[in-house]
Enzyme design. Structure first.
Site, PDB file in Angstrom:
ATOM      1  N   THR A   3      -7.685   8.172  15.365  1.00 55.99           N
ATOM      2  CA  THR A   3      -7.959   9.076  14.395  1.00 55.99           C
ATOM      3  C   THR A   3      -7.647   8.725  13.084  1.00 55.99           C
ATOM      4  O   THR A   3      -7.432   9.560  12.226  1.00 55.99           O
ATOM      5  CB  THR A   3      -7.160  10.248  14.808  1.00 55.99           C
ATOM      6  OG1 THR A   3      -5.897  10.113  14.841  1.00 55.99           O
ATOM      7  CG2 THR A   3      -7.502  10.962  16.044  1.00 55.99           C
ATOM      8  N   ILE A  63       1.857  11.106  11.073  1.00 53.18           N
ATOM      9  CA  ILE A  63       1.211  11.552  12.346  1.00 53.18           C
ATOM     10  C   ILE A  63       1.492  10.880  13.508  1.00 53.18           C
ATOM     11  O   ILE A  63       1.578  11.501  14.350  1.00 53.18           O
ATOM     12  CB  ILE A  63      -0.289  11.067  11.890  1.00 53.18           C
ATOM     13  CG1 ILE A  63      -0.804  12.032  10.747  1.00 53.18           C
ATOM     14  CG2 ILE A  63      -1.261  11.481  13.071  1.00 53.18           C
ATOM     15  CD1 ILE A  63      -2.276  11.460  10.171  1.00 53.18           C
ATOM     16  N   GLU A  74     -19.627   5.994   7.961  1.00 49.45           N
ATOM     17  CA  GLU A  74     -19.812   7.560   8.074  1.00 49.45           C
ATOM     18  C   GLU A  74     -20.524   7.919   7.369  1.00 49.45           C
ATOM     19  O   GLU A  74     -20.637   7.504   6.074  1.00 49.45           O
ATOM     20  CB  GLU A  74     -18.162   7.895   8.063  1.00 49.45           C
ATOM     21  CG  GLU A  74     -17.267   7.517   9.062  1.00 49.45           C
ATOM     22  CD  GLU A  74     -15.927   7.972   8.893  1.00 49.45           C
ATOM     23  OE1 GLU A  74     -15.852   9.212   8.104  1.00 49.45           O
ATOM     24  OE2 GLU A  74     -15.027   7.797   9.882  1.00 49.45           O
ATOM     25  N   ARG A 114      -8.518   5.163  10.889  1.00 47.95           N
ATOM     26  CA  ARG A 114      -9.680   4.615  10.000  1.00 47.95           C
ATOM     27  C   ARG A 114     -10.526   3.530  10.948  1.00 47.95           C
ATOM     28  O   ARG A 114      -9.723   2.819  11.683  1.00 47.95           O
ATOM     29  CB  ARG A 114      -9.321   3.896   8.671  1.00 47.95           C
ATOM     30  CG  ARG A 114      -8.592   4.986   7.658  1.00 47.95           C
ATOM     31  CD  ARG A 114      -9.940   5.536   6.864  1.00 47.95           C
ATOM     32  NE  ARG A 114      -9.531   6.406   6.033  1.00 47.95           N
ATOM     33  CZ  ARG A 114      -8.957   7.794   6.092  1.00 47.95           C
ATOM     34  NH1 ARG A 114      -8.873   8.227   7.240  1.00 47.95           N
ATOM     35  NH2 ARG A 114      -8.750   8.285   5.268  1.00 47.95           N
ATOM     36  N   ALA A 134     -10.458  15.506  12.696  1.00 47.23           N
ATOM     37  CA  ALA A 134      -8.987  15.674  13.232  1.00 47.23           C
ATOM     38  C   ALA A 134      -8.074  16.449  12.209  1.00 47.23           C
ATOM     39  O   ALA A 134      -7.423  17.428  12.945  1.00 47.23           O
ATOM     40  CB  ALA A 134      -8.167  14.403  13.420  1.00 47.23           C
ATOM     41  N   HIS A 167     -14.913  12.693  12.034  1.00 48.32           N
ATOM     42  CA  HIS A 167     -13.999  12.458  10.953  1.00 48.32           C
ATOM     43  C   HIS A 167     -13.187  14.084  10.746  1.00 48.32           C
ATOM     44  O   HIS A 167     -13.055  14.405   9.591  1.00 48.32           O
ATOM     45  CB  HIS A 167     -14.221  11.922   9.879  1.00 48.32           C
ATOM     46  CG  HIS A 167     -13.034  11.216   8.923  1.00 48.32           C
ATOM     47  ND1 HIS A 167     -13.093   9.849   8.368  1.00 48.32           N
ATOM     48  CD2 HIS A 167     -11.870  11.607   8.932  1.00 48.32           C
ATOM     49  CE1 HIS A 167     -11.889   9.666   7.969  1.00 48.32           C
ATOM     50  NE2 HIS A 167     -11.057  11.102   7.973  1.00 48.32           N
ATOM     51  N   GLY A 222       4.274   6.436  11.072  1.00 47.06           N
ATOM     52  CA  GLY A 222       4.191   7.589   9.814  1.00 47.06           C
ATOM     53  C   GLY A 222       4.203   9.082  10.290  1.00 47.06           C
ATOM     54  O   GLY A 222       4.769   9.338  11.495  1.00 47.06           O
TER      55      GLY A 222
HETATM   56  N1  LIG Z   1      -9.058  11.552  10.989  1.00 49.10           N
HETATM   57  C1  LIG Z   1      -8.480  12.256   9.912  1.00 49.10           C
HETATM   58  O1  LIG Z   1      -9.075  13.137   9.605  1.00 49.10           O
HETATM   59  C2  LIG Z   1      -7.327  11.741   9.131  1.00 49.10           C
HETATM   60  C3  LIG Z   1      -6.581  12.632   8.746  1.00 49.10           C
HETATM   61  C4  LIG Z   1      -5.229  12.299   7.917  1.00 49.10           C
HETATM   62  C5  LIG Z   1      -5.284  10.860   8.125  1.00 49.10           C
HETATM   63  N2  LIG Z   1      -5.854   9.950   8.812  1.00 49.10           N
HETATM   64  C6  LIG Z   1      -5.249   8.609   8.714  1.00 49.10           C
HETATM   65  O2  LIG Z   1      -4.128   8.445   9.674  1.00 49.10           O
HETATM   66  C7  LIG Z   1      -3.447   7.338   9.344  1.00 49.10           C
HETATM   67  C8  LIG Z   1      -2.153   7.609   9.491  1.00 49.10           C
HETATM   68  O3  LIG Z   1      -1.831   8.794   8.331  1.00 49.10           O
HETATM   69  P1  LIG Z   1      -0.376   9.272   8.105  1.00 49.10           P
HETATM   70  O4  LIG Z   1      -0.163  10.308   7.347  1.00 49.10           O
HETATM   71  O5  LIG Z   1       0.452   8.952   9.326  1.00 49.10           O
HETATM   72  O6  LIG Z   1       0.105   8.012   7.065  1.00 49.10           O
HETATM   73  P2  LIG Z   1       1.645   7.596   6.695  1.00 49.10           P
HETATM   74  O7  LIG Z   1       1.707   6.738   5.678  1.00 49.10           O
HETATM   75  O8  LIG Z   1       2.751   8.518   7.036  1.00 49.10           O
HETATM   76  O9  LIG Z   1       1.807   6.553   7.920  1.00 49.10           O
HETATM   77  C9  LIG Z   1       1.365   5.194   8.114  1.00 49.10           C
HETATM   78  C10 LIG Z   1       2.545   4.216   8.687  1.00 49.10           C
HETATM   79  O10 LIG Z   1       1.808   2.840   8.836  1.00 49.10           O
HETATM   80  C11 LIG Z   1       2.858   2.125   8.596  1.00 49.10           C
HETATM   81  N3  LIG Z   1       2.170   0.970   8.242  1.00 49.10           N
HETATM   82  C12 LIG Z   1       1.658   0.600   6.895  1.00 49.10           C
HETATM   83  N4  LIG Z   1       1.340  -0.686   6.807  1.00 49.10           N
HETATM   84  C13 LIG Z   1       1.446  -1.453   8.125  1.00 49.10           C
HETATM   85  C14 LIG Z   1       1.024  -2.545   8.689  1.00 49.10           C
HETATM   86  N5  LIG Z   1       0.352  -3.420   7.796  1.00 49.10           N
HETATM   87  N6  LIG Z   1       1.357  -2.823   9.845  1.00 49.10           N
HETATM   88  C15 LIG Z   1       2.307  -1.875  10.536  1.00 49.10           C
HETATM   89  N7  LIG Z   1       2.181  -0.399  10.192  1.00 49.10           N
HETATM   90  C16 LIG Z   1       2.097  -0.393   8.880  1.00 49.10           C
HETATM   91  C17 LIG Z   1       3.787   2.672   7.652  1.00 49.10           C
HETATM   92  O11 LIG Z   1       4.905   2.086   7.370  1.00 49.10           O
HETATM   93  C18 LIG Z   1       3.717   4.192   8.122  1.00 49.10           C
HETATM   94  O12 LIG Z   1       4.835   4.324   8.875  1.00 49.10           O
HETATM   95  C19 LIG Z   1      -4.105   6.723   7.996  1.00 49.10           C
HETATM   96  O13 LIG Z   1      -4.903   5.768   8.348  1.00 49.10           O
HETATM   97  C20 LIG Z   1      -4.675   7.971   7.557  1.00 49.10           C
HETATM   98  O14 LIG Z   1      -5.645   7.533   6.721  1.00 49.10           O
HETATM   99  C21 LIG Z   1      -6.923  10.396   9.064  1.00 49.10           C
END
Ligand SMILES: NC(=O)c1ccc[n+]([C@@H]2O[C@H](COP(=O)([O-])OP(=O)(O)OC[C@H]3O[C@@H](n4cnc5c(N)ncnc54)[C@H](O)[C@@H]3O)[C@@H](O)[C@H]2O)c1
Length: 312
Positions: free
Chosen positions: A232, A154, A263, A234, A283, A281, A152
């Site tokens: 980074t 990130i 957390e 969940r 990032a 947490h 996605g």
């Molecule tokens: N550490 C932090 O501070 C922080 C900050 C932002 C986001 N995050 C986490 O990072 C992760 C990604 O965020 P993002 O903005 O890239 O999200 P996003 O929605 O843009 O991307 C997620 C991707 O996962 C894919 N996906 C969904 N379900 C799936 C499954 N069952 N099997 C395989 N692929 C699947 C989707 O098709 C998508 O391409 C999330 O878990 C978000 O909570 C963490």
């Protein structure tokens, strides 16, 4: 109207968002110490809120059932695993996220963890401070194999960074973005092949029933001994106990973990290991991302209520 704001970093660098919300007719409710709300605290805090700008605090059905006036939730971030979306749908509560506001910051952090672990930067720094001038052998990054779980916003950002390191990139997602894969020379495959083949794996999936404990003992047992695993996304996506065992027994080289099953992670067994770099947490916690998330989260609240008012 009342808006409960839970994230500590909301409005950290400017009062602008608070001013806009107040001008929009909102009374702001915040906790003085800024710590993550417990479920009990959340139940009390949401009671008379019309809107909530929420971080990672619990918004499950028990909490939501106490929020009698709640019309909208503005997620400060993108992960909605702390919000019961089915409950919101059933009860007509709108949920918005700050899509794209922090993806570059998180991709940078994931890459920093990869580099920091491979080059043993924390250990070298600690050594230098106590007179240890030895040359600690570390691992190469340039030209190595990287697996990205979740392509996605990130995950794609991590792929783009890895191209600059001439890495051989493997990717996994439920959705196949053919144009992106082709443009970035990503081999689209399954999680099993990624674990067998890659030197680095970075997790960017959402936490769902299907992804919970996706990375467990079985998968870790197929990994290379030099694997560096970065999460980074969940905590619940990796079985933390299985990861701990693999790291402690040296079955994989190291891990960079910014998200934990529970957390703050004060009880996590990972805290006692040296081959781990831990994040709080954090990032997404760059100045730019915090400013963008603040601006977007406040705008989502204001836009929602202005639409309501105009009956659109
Ligand atoms: N550490 C932090 O501070 C922080 C900050 C932002 C986001 N995050 C986490 O990072 C992760 C990604 O965020 P993002 O903005 O890239 O999200 P996003 O929605 O843009 O991307 C997620 C991707 O996962 C894919 N996906 C969904 N379900 C799936 C499954 N069952 N099997 C395989 N692929 C699947 C989707 O098709 C998508 O391409 C999330 O878990 C978000 O909570 C963490």
């Amino acid at each position: 109207m009342k808006v409960l704001i839970t994230p500590r970093s909301f409005g950290k660098n400017s009062d602008e968002a608070f001013r806009r919300l107040e001008e929009g007719g909102f009374e702001i409710i915040r906790k003085a110490d800024g710590s993550i709300y417990t479920e009990e605290e959340m139940k009390a805090a949401v009671e008379d809120a019309d809107a909530v700008i929420v971080g990672v605090d619990p918004m499950n059905a028990d909490v939501l059932s106490c929020a009698k006036k709640l019309k909208m939730i503005s997620k400060y971030g993108v992960g909605t695993d702390n919000i019961d979306l089915d409950y919101c749908k059933e009860h007509g509560i709108t949920v918005e996220i700050t899509r794209g506001a922090n993806s570059a910051a998180v991709a940078d952090f994931a890459f920093a963890l990869m580099l920091g672990l491979a080059r043993r930067m924390v250990e070298i720094d600690k050594g230098c401070r106590v007179g240890d001038w030895s040359k600690k052998e570390s691992l190469d990054v340039y030209g190595k194999k990287l697996g990205v779980l979740g392509l996605g916003a990130i995950g794609k950002g991590v792929v783009r960074r890895a191209r600059g390191f001439d890495m051989e990139i493997y990717g996994y997602d439920v959705f196949r973005d053919e144009a992106f894969l082709k443009e970035n020379h990503v081999k689209f495959t399954d999680v099993e092949e990624i674990f067998r083949e890659c030197d680095f794996i970075s997790v960017h999936l959402p936490l769902l029933k299907e992804t919970e404990h996706l990375i467990d003992k079985k998968l870790l047992s197929t990994a290379k001994k030099n694997l560096i695993l970065i999460n980074t996304a969940r905590g619940g996506i990796i079985d933390e106990k299985d990861l701990y065992e693999a790291l402690k027994e040296g079955r994989i080289y190291g891990a960079g973990i910014d998200a934990f099953e529970c957390e703050p992670a004060s009880e996590s067994p990972l805290l006692e290991l040296d081959n781990v770099i831990l994040g709080s947490h954090c990032a997404a916690s760059t100045r730019g991302a915090v400013d963008k998330m603040t601006e977007m989260a406040a705008s989502h609240v204001l836009e929602y209520f202005s639409r309501e008012e105009s009956g659109k």
